[in-house]
Structures are given as C-alpha cells and as structure tokens.
Design a protein around this motif. Structure first.
Motif: not given
Length: 394
Positions: A76-83, A99-104, A106-111, A386-391
């Motif tokens: 998930a983080f990789q997709r955001y970085c590429v975007q 930088a990943v918003p802290i709400d991320g 809550k919505d994704l597994t960042l591990s 929103d931008a983080f989740l979309a990517a």
C-alpha cells in the motif's frame, strides 16, 4: 499514543472485551517475515540509538535505508510513493520521504511483515473516528522498548536510576492493545523503585491506595512520581478534593502526564491543569513533564517541565520533526504554524514518516505543540488523506 479508554459509565472503566487481542488484519501479498536483512537493520538501529555522537548524515542515511525496505515490502505504501513520484531511486534526502497521514493506519495494513506474524498490535483509542481504530504492527518489541527506555531515562528520570511510582492508568493485561499501557509498564519495570504500583484496576481508581502512597511518600521523604493519562490526573485530583486531601511531595518528586482529556474528564486549560497539580501534590510546574506521543509512532517527545506553556517538545536523535503544509508536504516558512510531520527511525516495520493532525511551530530545540488542526489546516489534512487512500488502494 493517543491511547485512552472509550467513553464509559465511570472514570477508568474497562470496555467489554478489552483483554482480547486485536484481529491481526489481512495478510500481505509479500511473504516477508523477519528476514536476516530485517534483523540486521534492527540491530544496526539499536546500536545507533545508543550512540552519543550520532550525526545528521547518519540519521538521513538510515532513514533512506528504512524507507527503501518499506517501499519494497509494504504494498500500500509503495503504491502511494509511486503515485507521488517518489521512489528509492529518486528520494535523496529524508525530508523527501512521503509522509503517510495517521488516518492511513485506520484504513490500511501498513506493515512490512504479515500482520498475523507480528508479536503486538497497538491500537488507537478511536476518539477521533469511532468507526475505526488505527493499528500499528510490531513484529517484536525490541526496538520499541529500547526507544522508550533510552529516551525516558534522561528526560524523566533526570539522573535517578529508580523512583517510586504510582501509575494512574490500567495495566497492560487490562489493555493489551494500548501503546500507553505498554509504555507505562516499561516505566514501572525498568525505573520503578520497590513499592511502585498501579492505582487503577477493574473497579476504577484506587483512591485509598493513592492516599496511602502519598502519605508514605511524605513521611518517608524520598522522591515520588505519578504517571498517567492527563484525564487520569483530573479524576485523581477530583477524588482527593472530595476527601479534603492535598499534600506536598518530597523534593525531587515529579509528574508525567500524556494524552490529553479525550472526553474522559472535564477539559482544563494547560495553565489551570498544571497549577492544580501543584496545589494538589505540591509539585512545581517545572517538575510536571508532559509526554507527547502517539500509537503511530515508536518514539516519544518530552518537554523540560511546564513552568510556561506551550512548552518546547523535543525527541532523541533517532526522530526528527518538520512543520509542513499538509497539501504540499513542504516546510512552512520559519516561525509559521503548520502540521507536524515526524520521521521516526524506530518505525522500522510500518512507515518511517507520518503526517499528524497536530498544529505546531518550530523553535530552537524542538517545536511547540499548539493543538489539533482546524479550518484550512484540517481540510488540508483531510485532502492529504484522500490522496493517500486513492493511491494506496489503486
């Protein structure tokens, strides 16, 4: 560490099911356990954290290595970085790590490690979004524990090896997914002198136990420390006032509060809160230390006491902070307010840089924490999310 107890019928009540471990979350596509490379990186970080001569260049180099690993193993983080057009090939400075918003959380597994293989999952209290709780996955707790103890010793202990402690927060067994419960358990285990104990149990605040500890401290004359959530101190002060109790703790005594009030107690302005601590416990404001942390970080910030507010917060050499525009991620002009972004090397398994929802201003020696984002800044944080989740979900 914005951890606190969910709203309940009374102070410190433990929610139903609190002793049950959290669901691990979905398994990642990348089959990555704690590989030799990951183990070696953690060992290097532990050595770096113990250095007294660490440089900015060393911090930056390690942050980039951590980022490269997270880019590789955290889909998930990789997709955001590429975007964002920021990959390990293009990012040359730790300032430029997305930088990943802290709400991320809550919505994704960042591990980087499959969630079900993690030793511990810390979860947020859910006070900002009742429908979701942020989850921070830790394959093991070696780095987290070292970050806490190495930082706590100079910032709170102030040269003392041990001090008798009273903890105004539930035990780790009662709240196994609370990073604050684990933090306080570490404080008690490593720095608590004999006679230290918890003052909150399944039935709530142990007022008799608190009174007994205060009396023993005043008679014995040895320094004493009270630690807990800010709202816990409000409940304790109210309970003591109802009994007509106040005391003057021995010289060298101190207080550590954290986490704010979270709707668990009445709100108090900072100046009134620290004045009330002094009136109730006889501890001067410069010995009332506030810890600023959050579940999404593995390192905490402290001030040097609250004789004046807002006090300057700072962290150890393995965490760095910036004050940014949440929409652009760029630093604001010196002296301007912005959103705090923290790069925490101890966040080895999740994401090294997070974007908070806290407003601050950079000053010499650290930053001043000014409160939660509102208005345009809050909107900017929401749009960044929103931008983080979309990517990340693409």
């Amino acid at each position: 560490m914005r951890a606190g107890l969910p709203p309940s019928a009374g102070p410190f009540a433990i929610p139903s099911g609190a002793c049950q471990p959290a669901a691990a979350g979905p398994t990642q596509d990348a089959a990555n356990v704690t590989t030799p490379d990951a183990q070696a990186l953690a060992a290097e970080l532990l050595a770096f954290m113990q250095r007294t001569d660490a440089t900015d260049a060393q911090f930056g180099a390690f942050a980039l290595r951590a980022y490269a690993r997270q880019f590789q193993h955290n889909p998930a983080f990789q997709r955001y970085c590429v975007q964002q057009g920021r990959t390990p090939r293009t990012v040359r400075h730790w300032h430029d790590i997305p930088a990943v918003p802290i709400d991320g959380f809550k919505d994704l597994t960042l591990s980087c490690v499959p969630a079900e293989q993690c030793e511990r999952v810390f979860m947020t209290s859910g006070t900002t979004r009742a429908d979701a709780r942020g989850r921070h996955f830790h394959p093991d707790l070696r780095v987290y524990d070292a970050s806490m103890t190495l930082n706590f010793a100079p910032r709170f202990m102030r040269g003392d090896a041990k001090i008798r402690m009273g903890v105004l927060f539930p035990t780790e067994a009662m709240m196994p997914n609370s990073s604050l419960a684990h933090y306080l358990a570490l404080a008690l285990e490593h720095f608590g002198a004999p006679g230290s104990r918890y003052l909150v149990g399944p039935d709530g605040l142990d007022v008799d136990g608190l009174c007994a500890m205060l009396d023993e401290a005043c008679v014995g004359g040895a320094p004493f420390a009270l630690l807990g959530a800010s709202y816990g101190f409000v409940h304790a002060m109210d309970a003591l006032r109802e009994r007509g109790r106040r005391c003057v703790l021995p010289p060298g005594s101190r207080v550590l509060d954290t986490g704010g009030f979270k709707g668990q107690s009445r709100e108090m302005p900072a100046s009134e809160f620290y004045r009330a601590l002094g009136d109730t416990f006889g501890v001067a404001a410069h010995d009332c230390i506030n810890m600023y942390g959050m579940t999404e970080l593995s390192t905490q910030f402290y001030d040097e006491g609250n004789a004046s507010q807002p006090a300057v917060k700072s962290g150890p050499h393995w965490i760095r902070s910036r004050v940014v525009d949440p929409m652009t991620g760029q630093d604001v002009a010196p002296g301007e307010r912005g959103i705090l972004a923290h790069t925490d090397l101890a966040n080895l398994n999740s994401v090294v840089t997070i974007l908070t929802e806290d407003v601050g201003v950079a000053v010499d020696g650290g930053f001043r924490l000014l409160g939660r984002a509102e208005g345009a800044q809050a909107k900017g944080c929401s749009l960044a999310m929103d931008a983080f989740l979309a990517a990340a979900r693409a």
